[in-house]
Motif scaffolding. Structure first.
Motif, PDB file in Angstrom:
ATOM      1  N   PRO A 114       0.804  -1.228   0.000  1.00  0.00           N
ATOM      2  CA  PRO A 114       0.000   0.000   0.000  1.00  0.00           C
ATOM      3  C   PRO A 114       0.834   1.273   0.000  1.00  0.00           C
ATOM      4  O   PRO A 114       0.395   2.310  -0.482  1.00  0.00           O
ATOM      5  CB  PRO A 114      -0.835  -0.121   1.273  1.00  0.00           C
ATOM      6  CG  PRO A 114      -0.115  -1.102   2.129  1.00  0.00           C
ATOM      7  CD  PRO A 114       0.564  -2.044   1.194  1.00  0.00           C
ATOM      8  N   VAL A 115       2.065   1.199   0.564  1.00  0.00           N
ATOM      9  CA  VAL A 115       2.993   2.326   0.535  1.00  0.00           C
ATOM     10  C   VAL A 115       4.115   1.986  -0.425  1.00  0.00           C
ATOM     11  O   VAL A 115       4.832   1.006  -0.228  1.00  0.00           O
ATOM     12  CB  VAL A 115       3.548   2.635   1.951  1.00  0.00           C
ATOM     13  CG1 VAL A 115       4.565   3.771   1.886  1.00  0.00           C
ATOM     14  CG2 VAL A 115       2.410   2.989   2.910  1.00  0.00           C
ATOM     15  N   LYS A 116       4.266   2.772  -1.480  1.00  0.00           N
ATOM     16  CA  LYS A 116       5.287   2.502  -2.480  1.00  0.00           C
ATOM     17  C   LYS A 116       6.669   2.896  -1.953  1.00  0.00           C
ATOM     18  O   LYS A 116       6.860   4.005  -1.444  1.00  0.00           O
ATOM     19  CB  LYS A 116       5.004   3.284  -3.765  1.00  0.00           C
ATOM     20  CG  LYS A 116       3.682   2.927  -4.413  1.00  0.00           C
ATOM     21  CD  LYS A 116       3.571   1.439  -4.699  1.00  0.00           C
ATOM     22  CE  LYS A 116       2.203   1.058  -5.235  1.00  0.00           C
ATOM     23  NZ  LYS A 116       1.996  -0.403  -5.284  1.00  0.00           N
ATOM     24  N   VAL A 117       7.626   1.988  -2.073  1.00  0.00           N
ATOM     25  CA  VAL A 117       8.997   2.247  -1.635  1.00  0.00           C
ATOM     26  C   VAL A 117       9.748   2.926  -2.783  1.00  0.00           C
ATOM     27  O   VAL A 117       9.829   2.393  -3.885  1.00  0.00           O
ATOM     28  CB  VAL A 117       9.708   0.948  -1.225  1.00  0.00           C
ATOM     29  CG1 VAL A 117      11.158   1.231  -0.853  1.00  0.00           C
ATOM     30  CG2 VAL A 117       8.971   0.287  -0.067  1.00  0.00           C
ATOM     31  N   VAL A 118      10.288   4.106  -2.491  1.00  0.00           N
ATOM     32  CA  VAL A 118      11.040   4.866  -3.478  1.00  0.00           C
ATOM     33  C   VAL A 118      12.514   4.816  -3.110  1.00  0.00           C
ATOM     34  O   VAL A 118      12.872   4.951  -1.931  1.00  0.00           O
ATOM     35  CB  VAL A 118      10.571   6.336  -3.525  1.00  0.00           C
ATOM     36  CG1 VAL A 118      11.362   7.144  -4.543  1.00  0.00           C
ATOM     37  CG2 VAL A 118       9.073   6.405  -3.829  1.00  0.00           C
ATOM     38  N   VAL A 119      13.390   4.611  -4.083  1.00  0.00           N
ATOM     39  CA  VAL A 119      14.836   4.722  -3.889  1.00  0.00           C
ATOM     40  C   VAL A 119      15.328   5.772  -4.869  1.00  0.00           C
ATOM     41  O   VAL A 119      14.582   6.240  -5.736  1.00  0.00           O
ATOM     42  CB  VAL A 119      15.552   3.365  -4.092  1.00  0.00           C
ATOM     43  CG1 VAL A 119      15.048   2.330  -3.085  1.00  0.00           C
ATOM     44  CG2 VAL A 119      15.376   2.856  -5.521  1.00  0.00           C
ATOM     45  N   ALA A 120      16.590   6.166  -4.734  1.00  0.00           N
ATOM     46  CA  ALA A 120      17.099   7.261  -5.559  1.00  0.00           C
ATOM     47  C   ALA A 120      16.907   7.006  -7.053  1.00  0.00           C
ATOM     48  O   ALA A 120      16.514   7.899  -7.806  1.00  0.00           O
ATOM     49  CB  ALA A 120      18.572   7.509  -5.251  1.00  0.00           C
ATOM     50  N   THR A 121      17.162   5.767  -7.481  1.00  0.00           N
ATOM     51  CA  THR A 121      17.107   5.474  -8.913  1.00  0.00           C
ATOM     52  C   THR A 121      15.681   5.323  -9.442  1.00  0.00           C
ATOM     53  O   THR A 121      15.482   5.264 -10.662  1.00  0.00           O
ATOM     54  CB  THR A 121      17.908   4.200  -9.238  1.00  0.00           C
ATOM     55  OG1 THR A 121      17.452   3.129  -8.393  1.00  0.00           O
ATOM     56  CG2 THR A 121      19.399   4.417  -9.018  1.00  0.00           C
ATOM     57  N   THR A 122      14.680   5.269  -8.560  1.00  0.00           N
ATOM     58  CA  THR A 122      13.286   5.190  -9.023  1.00  0.00           C
ATOM     59  C   THR A 122      12.500   6.452  -8.683  1.00  0.00           C
ATOM     60  O   THR A 122      11.292   6.514  -8.937  1.00  0.00           O
ATOM     61  CB  THR A 122      12.561   3.973  -8.407  1.00  0.00           C
ATOM     62  OG1 THR A 122      12.523   4.107  -6.972  1.00  0.00           O
ATOM     63  CG2 THR A 122      13.251   2.671  -8.784  1.00  0.00           C
ATOM     64  N   TYR A 123      13.182   7.442  -8.119  1.00  0.00           N
ATOM     65  CA  TYR A 123      12.484   8.660  -7.689  1.00  0.00           C
ATOM     66  C   TYR A 123      11.767   9.343  -8.859  1.00  0.00           C
ATOM     67  O   TYR A 123      10.589   9.695  -8.777  1.00  0.00           O
ATOM     68  CB  TYR A 123      13.465   9.631  -7.034  1.00  0.00           C
ATOM     69  CG  TYR A 123      12.787  10.806  -6.362  1.00  0.00           C
ATOM     70  CD1 TYR A 123      12.487  10.763  -5.001  1.00  0.00           C
ATOM     71  CD2 TYR A 123      12.431  11.944  -7.072  1.00  0.00           C
ATOM     72  CE1 TYR A 123      11.845  11.819  -4.379  1.00  0.00           C
ATOM     73  CE2 TYR A 123      11.788  13.004  -6.458  1.00  0.00           C
ATOM     74  CZ  TYR A 123      11.501  12.942  -5.109  1.00  0.00           C
ATOM     75  OH  TYR A 123      10.850  13.995  -4.500  1.00  0.00           O
ATOM     76  N   ALA A 124      12.485   9.529  -9.955  1.00  0.00           N
ATOM     77  CA  ALA A 124      11.894  10.208 -11.109  1.00  0.00           C
ATOM     78  C   ALA A 124      10.684   9.430 -11.628  1.00  0.00           C
ATOM     79  O   ALA A 124       9.633  10.011 -11.917  1.00  0.00           O
ATOM     80  CB  ALA A 124      12.933  10.376 -12.215  1.00  0.00           C
ATOM     81  N   GLU A 125      10.825   8.107 -11.719  1.00  0.00           N
ATOM     82  CA  GLU A 125       9.755   7.262 -12.256  1.00  0.00           C
ATOM     83  C   GLU A 125       8.489   7.329 -11.410  1.00  0.00           C
ATOM     84  O   GLU A 125       7.373   7.466 -11.933  1.00  0.00           O
ATOM     85  CB  GLU A 125      10.249   5.814 -12.331  1.00  0.00           C
ATOM     86  CG  GLU A 125       9.199   4.810 -12.751  1.00  0.00           C
ATOM     87  CD  GLU A 125       9.666   3.371 -12.554  1.00  0.00           C
ATOM     88  OE1 GLU A 125       8.814   2.480 -12.601  1.00  0.00           O
ATOM     89  OE2 GLU A 125      10.880   3.153 -12.347  1.00  0.00           O
ATOM     90  N   ILE A 126       8.644   7.246 -10.079  1.00  0.00           N
ATOM     91  CA  ILE A 126       7.479   7.163  -9.199  1.00  0.00           C
ATOM     92  C   ILE A 126       6.931   8.533  -8.820  1.00  0.00           C
ATOM     93  O   ILE A 126       5.711   8.736  -8.742  1.00  0.00           O
ATOM     94  CB  ILE A 126       7.822   6.349  -7.930  1.00  0.00           C
ATOM     95  CG1 ILE A 126       8.166   4.904  -8.314  1.00  0.00           C
ATOM     96  CG2 ILE A 126       6.667   6.377  -6.929  1.00  0.00           C
ATOM     97  CD1 ILE A 126       8.651   4.056  -7.143  1.00  0.00           C
TER      98      ILE A 126
END
Length: 251
Positions: A114-126
């Motif tokens: 339910p809570v999407k995990v964001v990391v540096a390399t997926t920040y732009a995408e999410i």
């Protein structure tokens, strides 16, 4: 010293290491005057600062940071540190021919909670490229007590918006760098930001309200482009209290 110029750090553990580089590096620093500031860092006292430039605590070490954008350029620590490779990094940074270092956790194998995990390399995408979705994102630290208290509430909030175009997300700000496109730094935990669907890359709204599920829902009702009716929680049917149900101490 111009405080707006990129800053080059030479970390040295002792007097011997400093003397090894001092004459040549100070000559190099003069050639970059007005373009780049150089500074010695006493690694025995301030070595922990190396992590801020994505360097390991292994001395001597050298790195450059753009103090305006926060971009980091650590010099590879696998080989021997020489004045020549320090100068080359400085030239490349100023010429814009070297990519900044980005610290990032691994991309989660699954990210369907339910809570999407964001990391540096997926920040732009999410967060940035999801133009049709509103995003509420928490920047947290694993050791932060307030973040730990918020975690179950935030999880419930995520469940409330499952199936909607409103994304509830989180990023461990101690393990991931923020992209240079982000117009803010993290000064405390948790920091909570909201980005409307269709907003410009640098357009964020601060969340400064109370941290209850109801307050988050009210905030999203007022600010989200995508409207979503959160289902009211069903309350357990109340029944009259019987005398035998009341806890009491024996006299």
């Amino acid at each position: 010293m111009d405080s707006g110029l990129p800053l080059a750090y030479l970390f040295v553990a002792d007097k011997e290491q400093r003397e090894k580089y001092s004459e040549e590096i100070e000559a190099v620093a003069k050639t970059f005057k007005g373009k780049l500031n150089f500074a010695y860092i006493d690694a025995s006292k301030f070595g922990a600062h190396a992590a801020n430039i994505n360097l390991k605590e292994q001395w001597p070490a050298f790195g450059i940071q753009n103090v305006v954008t926060g971009a980091k350029f650590p010099l590879d620590q696998e080989g021997e540190l020489t004045v020549e490779n320090m100068k080359k990094l400085a030239e490349d940074v100023l010429a814009g021919t070297v990519e900044p270092s980005v610290k990032s956790e691994a991309v989660p194998e699954t990210n369907d909670g339910p809570v999407k995990v964001v990391v540096a390399t997926t920040y732009a995408e999410i967060v940035e490229n999801n133009q049709d979705k509103d995003v509420l994102i928490e920047f947290y630290a694993p050791w932060c007590g307030h973040c730990k208290n918020l975690a179950p509430i935030y999880e419930e909030l995520g469940k409330a918006y499952e199936g909607s175009n409103i994304v509830i997300a989180k990023l461990d700000a101690t393990a991931n760098d923020l992209p240079s496109s982000v117009p803010f730094g993290i000064q405390g935990f948790p920091t909570i930001k909201f980005r409307k669907a269709g907003a410009a890359v640098d357009e964020y709204v601060d969340y400064n309200g109370n941290r209850s599920k109801e307050d988050f829902i009210e905030f999203l009702k007022e600010n989200a482009v995508n409207k979503f009716e959160v289902k009211a929680e069903e309350k357990a049917e109340e029944k009259p209290v019987q005398a035998d149900d009341i806890e009491h101490d024996e006299l």
